[in-house]
Design a protein around this motif. Structure first.
Motif: not given
Ligand code: ZN
Ligand code: FE
Length: 253
Positions: A71-77
């Motif tokens: 999984p790659v966790f990061g910004p929403t925008r």
């Protein structure tokens, strides 16, 4: 959790978070150094964390997830092309494999979607806060960047600041120009020169060190306000004006 730097490009740090053979990386701009680290350590990649969309922070992700579908966790925008788990401000996220919980802090300014990760005394802040410096305000306003830095500054002073670049030496030279009489800046410069001379990273620092030496967190320091007043030709009307004047000065060099 053990935290180690993986060097990338000229002066980037990809932070490696390790626990019992599991490894998460923050901002892998390149895959090669991460793959070599995994080979040497024998760890298993369990997750990728991303602070913002710039190539020197996400450039290695496609190659890493092709080999290890994590999984790659990061910004929403932003960075939607690589992020599989977009995170909103205030979210808490448990990184699988590490079992550490991080809180997500929106820090717009360098980019509009930039986020930081905070967990129990450690902060991964990408290109928002540097050792004695801060990122360029590329997309946001000075007010947004100052507010983002103020949010980070509200974390406990003993927080370890893991930024994404080794810029501390040149930032300290600028800090000295802003505040020539600040002895903490000179003391930190000597310490950092020694570390770099020995081939060691100058980061992490603590937030307390940054409060004492970083002109981009010292908008309430009389010497920094005075420097801003000289630049502006009048007293800065508020903290944002002080911060903005110093940031523009740095940009102009
Ligand atoms: Zn950046
Ligand atoms: Fe960067």
């Amino acid at each position: 959790m053990q935290i180690e730097p993986i060097k990338a490009f000229e002066d980037n740090y990809i932070w490696a978070l390790r626990r019992e053979g599991q490894l998460a990386v923050v901002d892998p701009g390149e895959a090669g150094p991460v793959l070599r680290f995994l080979e040497t350590s024998g760890d298993r990649l369990c997750a990728i964390m991303v602070t913002h969309r710039h190539g020197d922070h996400i450039g290695g992700i496609a190659e890493l997830v092709a080999r290890y579908p994590v999984p790659v966790f990061g910004p929403t925008r932003e960075a939607a092309e690589v992020v599989t788990h977009p995170l909103r401000d205030g979210a808490t996220v448990c990184i699988p494999g590490l079992d550490d919980e991080f809180t997500v802090i929106d820090v717009p300014g360098h980019t509009l979607g930039h986020i930081a990760f905070y967990s129990d005394g450690v902060l991964f802040c990408g290109d928002t806060l540097f050792g004695a410096g801060c990122g360029r305000v590329f997309e946001g306003t000075m007010a947004q960047m100052q507010a983002s830095l103020a949010r980070l500054a509200a974390l406990p002073p003993e927080t370890l600041v893991y930024c994404a670049h080794e810029y501390t030496q040149s930032c300290l030279r600028f800090a000295h120009t802003v505040e020539p009489d600040n002895a903490a800046i000179d003391a930190r410069s000597a310490k950092v020169d020694e570390l770099i001379g020995a081939g060691r990273p100058s980061v992490p620092s603590t937030l307390a060190e940054e409060f004492a030496t970083n002109p981009f967190l010292r908008w309430q320091s009389p010497a920094v306000i005075a420097a801003a007043a000289t630049l502006l030709g009048h007293a800065p009307v508020n903290d944002v004006a002080t911060f903005g004047a110093i940031r523009l000065w740095r940009d102009s060099l």
